[in-house]
Every structure is written in C-alpha cells, then in structure tokens.
Design an enzyme around this catalytic site. Structure first.
Site, PDB file in Angstrom:
ATOM      1  N   GLU A   1       0.845  -1.197   0.000  1.00  8.28           N
ATOM      2  CA  GLU A   1       0.000   0.000   0.000  1.00  8.28           C
ATOM      3  C   GLU A   1       0.879   1.245   0.000  1.00  8.28           C
ATOM      4  OE1 GLU A   1      -2.857   0.062   3.207  1.00  8.28           O
ATOM      5  OE2 GLU A   1      -3.729   1.968   2.527  1.00  8.28           O
TER       6      GLU A   1
ATOM      7  N   ASN B   1     -12.319  -0.973  -0.961  1.00  5.87           N
ATOM      8  CA  ASN B   1     -11.639  -1.607   0.173  1.00  5.87           C
ATOM      9  C   ASN B   1     -12.277  -1.107   1.459  1.00  5.87           C
ATOM     10  OD1 ASN B   1      -9.115  -2.759   1.674  1.00  5.87           O
ATOM     11  ND2 ASN B   1      -9.220  -0.631   2.360  1.00  5.87           N
ATOM     12  N   GLU B   2     -12.543  -1.998   2.368  1.00  4.80           N
ATOM     13  CA  GLU B   2     -13.120  -1.623   3.675  1.00  4.80           C
ATOM     14  C   GLU B   2     -14.180  -0.529   3.508  1.00  4.80           C
ATOM     15  OE1 GLU B   2     -10.184  -1.085   6.807  1.00  4.80           O
ATOM     16  OE2 GLU B   2      -9.547  -3.169   6.588  1.00  4.80           O
TER      17      GLU B   2
ATOM     18  N   TYR C   1      -7.026  -8.523  11.708  1.00  6.29           N
ATOM     19  CA  TYR C   1      -5.683  -8.313  12.262  1.00  6.29           C
ATOM     20  C   TYR C   1      -5.603  -8.898  13.666  1.00  6.29           C
ATOM     21  CZ  TYR C   1      -4.409  -5.224   8.425  1.00  6.29           C
ATOM     22  OH  TYR C   1      -4.106  -4.730   7.179  1.00  6.29           O
TER      23      TYR C   1
ATOM     24  N   GLU D   1      -6.462  -9.009   4.080  1.00  2.00           N
ATOM     25  CA  GLU D   1      -5.525  -8.370   5.012  1.00  2.00           C
ATOM     26  C   GLU D   1      -5.519  -9.184   6.290  1.00  2.00           C
ATOM     27  OE1 GLU D   1      -5.871  -4.106   5.558  1.00  2.00           O
ATOM     28  OE2 GLU D   1      -6.460  -3.835   3.463  1.00  2.00           O
TER      29      GLU D   1
HETATM   30  O1  AHR Z   1      -2.998  -2.410   6.306  1.00  2.00           O
HETATM   31  C1  AHR Z   1      -3.268  -1.196   6.903  1.00  2.00           C
HETATM   32  C2  AHR Z   1      -4.722  -0.785   6.774  1.00  2.00           C
HETATM   33  O2  AHR Z   1      -5.508  -1.677   7.512  1.00  2.00           O
HETATM   34  C3  AHR Z   1      -5.322  -0.830   5.410  1.00  2.00           C
HETATM   35  O3  AHR Z   1      -5.076   0.321   4.677  1.00  2.00           O
HETATM   36  C4  AHR Z   1      -6.776  -0.970   5.679  1.00  2.00           C
HETATM   37  O4  AHR Z   1      -7.457  -1.637   4.634  1.00  2.00           O
HETATM   38  C5  AHR Z   1      -6.824  -1.688   7.000  1.00  2.00           C
HETATM   39  O5  AHR Z   1      -7.666  -1.083   7.885  1.00  2.00           O
END
Ligand code: AHR
Length: 487
Positions: free
Chosen positions: A22, A166-167, A233, A290
């Site tokens: 990114e 995205n998101e 995450y 992700e």
């Molecule tokens: O990877 C960092 C960020 O985490 C990304 O830009 C986003 O898609 C997610 O929230």
C-alpha cells in the site's frame, strides 16, 4: 498425530501466500522503491531478489484504505506533470505519485507475480474505475489503450484480479452493507471482459466478525461476486486504547496473541457457513485480503507509518494462521499478509541501503513446500498450553504431499515453556525417510533480526526428528516451528 494420506482437504493454493503493498509509510517509497543519485525512484534489487527467493504469488495494490483515495490518472504520464496529493490517512505526507500504474506493473513483472488492483469506490466514480480497467486491459483500439500507448506501453497488462473498493464499511466510505451491495453491483457492471481477460471481481468483505456484512452483501450481490475480502488483524490489546507491544511483551502478551491468531478459525468457519447459504457450490472465494499482527508502531518512527519490529512470536502466529487456512481450502482460496515491506507484519524491513528478512519471512520460507501441494487430513492431540486462565492447543500443524510424492510436515509448538514430543504415524505408508528438516526457534520469546544482526533468527537444520517403529518422532522445542520433508 495420525496422518491419513488417502484423505485430502484440497490443494493448497499459492494464492494463500499473497502479499500487499500500500502507499503507506515506507512500504512503497523507501520500501520496494528507493531514490537513485538523480533523485528518481528505482525498484530495489535486493528487496526484489529476497522476495523472489520466497516466491510472490500475488501482490495487492495500491491499498488498503489508500485505494479509495486514489485517482489513478494522477499516477500516469511524465513525472513532472503528476500532481502531488496529501496522504491524509497515513501520516499526512505528500504523495507525489512517482509510483503509479506503469511503475507498479514494472514491479509485478520483476517479481513475476500476479497483480491484484483495488479500485476506488469510496471517492471515485464508475467512469474512473471503468477507465482504469480499460487502461490496464484493453487489447485493441480504445481511448484508454491509446493513452496507455502514449505513455509507453502498447500491450495490455492483463490484470485479472480487481477489488471493487476496500473496507467500504470504514475508511472506504463508512457504508452500510445494503448501500455497498448496490454500489458494488453498479461499479462491477462496468468491468468488462477484454480480450482473454475476464475480471475476477472482489467485493469488500467483512471486518472481523461482522457476520451481518457477509450475509447482506452475499444475499444482494453474491451473484456478481467472485471473491469477498475479509480483513482480520491480530492484536494484543484493543484498537481504541493500546494495540500491544511488538517487542517488549511478557508471557501474557505471547498467550493473548496466539489466542487471537487462532480466532481466525472461528471467523473462517462462520463466514463460510453464511456464504454456503447463498453459494452452496462454493463458487465465490473467501479471501483474507488483510491479515497479520498489528502492534503499536515503533517508538520514534513517523506517526501513521505503522512500522513495527517482528519477533519469533509474530513468526509463530503466522504459521498457526497458515495452518488454519489449510483447514478451509474449500472456501478460502487467497490471502494477503499485511504488508510486505516496512509496514505491520512485514517480510522485509529496510533502513537506508540496509535490509533484513524478518522471522515472518522465514515462516513463509518454511511453508514454501506446501504451496500447490495436496493438504492431507490428520488427527492431532498434543496437549494444551495454559495461560491467562485458559488453554490453547499447544501444537498446530500442516501436512501436505506434493506432485513428486514428497510429504512435508510442519509443526508449531506455541508453548514458550514446554517442549513437546509428537509421534506421527502415516496410515498405510510403510517406508518413509527424512529428506530435510529445518527449525525456527530461539531462547527468547522476542528474538528478532536487527540491522546490526540481520540473521540472528533464521531457520537452521533440525536434528530432533527420527523414525522409530515406523513412526516419525519429533522432539519439538518450546516456541518452535519445524518443517520436515519425507520421501
Ligand atoms: O494495512 C493497513 C490498513 O488496515 C489498510 O489500509 C486498511 O485496509 C486496514 O484497515
């Protein structure tokens, strides 16, 4: 542990070992690219060589959140004519658009990888997105292929994977799933097949356990979706207060991170079950676009750059996560660890001209033999690791058989205190010999590589496996990952 060589969970797609770059922090500039003496950005040969050694099945770009802020037209044509913009999300730094479509596709060619391009739904228009798609892929005469040729590229790039936002529930537009599903239908209608390239359309998927998102988007737009992109995450803490430390953690921090990593299994099970309602044939891929550990960024690093160190703990959360993916092969076909260079759970860290491979890089290396191999079914009971008033299964595993018939067994002992002995029997196979064995382990839970000691933590030859009475007996040290090749 009992392995059943006759029973398979499916083929382990290489795409599960995908990457992500990114425009964030030092991922692109000062990551994959560096400035030459004339001040122009050039691709770093050392980084490319290290990543090619690992093998990069796909690379997602330009975001992440950046994707819904990105206007691709800013990143084509002569550099001096490209506008500078503010990267509002990530550190408020100036993005001068030096790296745009052509530069990214040059990197793709060098890495011999497949691109996943993510379009802008949050702040862009349908026309913008459709034009980008045409610019990337139109093989004949068209306004965008003409523009592409004027910018030095006659041939289309034949990009197949395309993210429609995205998101979109967060940084990509704060949308409700009902609204996004409608927008998705509208935007993706204008991604046409060109030449041999049919778009593989990836919809924004849920945040973690937002099952309602999956339900609504699948119900309303599932017929037009090829892949849905879940983001999860692993934190030792919370988003709102403190995410947890990358290096200075105690055993509680070790335990919690392992537990959070294992939560991936529940997420994949539940999202898959919802998808099954609308897509019983399992046509639509569940993509984990992700994933990885997210710690407080390193003290003194630029705010908003998400630069973090990477320890043995991160490496073992990665192997546990890959093991989980291999249990869901019928639905989970692609994943991207976040992010490749200098951002979050990176493979590579750079400091000026210096670079190092992180412990997570070495996990990916130890798992390389599993790619495109058949995952074999097994039963495993190796005790529990207790901490924080709870227990977790102490050992996690993947067993696979490749085209040449070689079997690879990967075992992770997440217990930082106790060694474990695992006896592996292979139903119906008599004569197997150990052909290779490597281990990743260390004395300290937070062992890591630094620019002064870049190879402090690397895989070494493993002596703790042998055959006894037809069983493979593996003495797994505490906090270790081993991969053993058998023939
Ligand atoms: O990877 C960092 C960020 O985490 C990304 O830009 C986003 O898609 C997610 O929230």
């Amino acid at each position: 542990m009992t392995v059943n060589p006759e029973e398979s969970n499916g083929t382990i797609s290489s795409h599960l070992y995908g990457h992500f770059a990114e425009h964030l922090g030092r991922g692109i500039y000062d990551g994959f690219w560096k400035k030459d003496a004339a001040g122009d950005y050039i691709i770093r040969d050392d980084v490319v060589a290290a990543m090619k050694e690992l093998g990069v099945p796909n690379l997602r770009w330009p975001g992440g959140c950046f994707a819904d802020y990105y206007f691709w037209e800013h990143g084509i044509g002569p550099k001096e004519d490209r506008p500078s913009v503010v990267n509002n999300l990530w550190g408020g730094v100036t993005e001068d658009n030096s790296v745009g479509t052509h530069e990214f596709m040059d990197l793709v060619a060098e890495l011999e990888t497949e691109p996943i391009v993510v379009g802008n739904v949050g702040s862009g228009t349908v026309e913008d997105m459709a034009n980008w798609w045409q610019y990337l892929n139109h093989p004949g005469e068209s306004p965008m292929s003409k523009l592409r040729a004027e910018n030095g590229r006659e041939e289309p790039w034949n990009v197949h994977f395309f993210g429609v936002g995205n998101e979109s529930w967060g940084c990509g537009g704060s949308m409700r799933p009902e609204y996004y599903a409608d927008l998705y239908r509208r935007f993706s209608t204008f991604l046409h097949a060109y030449g041999d390239v049919k778009p593989f359309r990836i919809a924004t998927g849920p945040a973690e356990d937002d099952y309602n998102w999956t339900e609504v988007v699948m119900e309303r737009a599932g017929d037009m979706i090829d892949g849905i992109d879940l983001h999860y995450y692993t934190l030792d803490g919370s988003w709102s207060t403190h995410k947890g430390q990358a290096v200075n953690f105690d055993e509680g921090g070790w335990f919690r991170l392992m537990k959070r990593a294992m939560f991936m299994d529940e997420l994949l099970t539940n999202h898959s079950a919802i998808m099954d309602e609308y897509d019983p044939e399992k046509r639509v891929w569940l993509i984990v676009g992700e994933w990885g550990t997210w710690h407080e960024q390193e003290e003194g690093s630029h705010p908003g750059f998400l630069y973090q160190q990477n320890t043995l703990r991160d490496a073992l959360t990665a192997s546990v996560t890959l093991d989980i993916f291999h249990q869901h092969l019928d639905r989970v076909k692609m994943a991207n660890i976040a992010q490749t260079i200098n951002v979050l759970q990176a493979m590579i860290l750079t400091d000026g001209e210096r670079m190092l491979r992180t412990p997570t890089y070495h996990t990916f290396d130890l798992y390389k033999p599993h790619r495109e191999a058949t995952a074999l079914a097994f039963e495993l009971e190796a005790g529990e690791y207790a901490g924080e008033g709870e227990t977790l299964p102490a050992v996690s595993a993947t067993v696979s058989k490749n085209e040449e018939g070689r079997i690879h067994v990967s075992l992770t002992n997440i217990d930082p205190n106790e060694a474990r002995t695992v006896e592996v029997s292979f139903d119906g196979i008599k004569k197997l010999k150990i052909k290779s064995a490597r281990i990743l382990t260390a004395e300290e839970m937070n062992a890591r590589n630094t620019f002064d000691a870049p190879d402090a933590l690397v895989p070494t030859e493993f002596e703790g496996a042998k055959f006894a009475k037809g069983k493979l007996v593996v003495s797994l040290p505490a906090k270790s990952l081993v991969t053993i090749g058998l023939e």
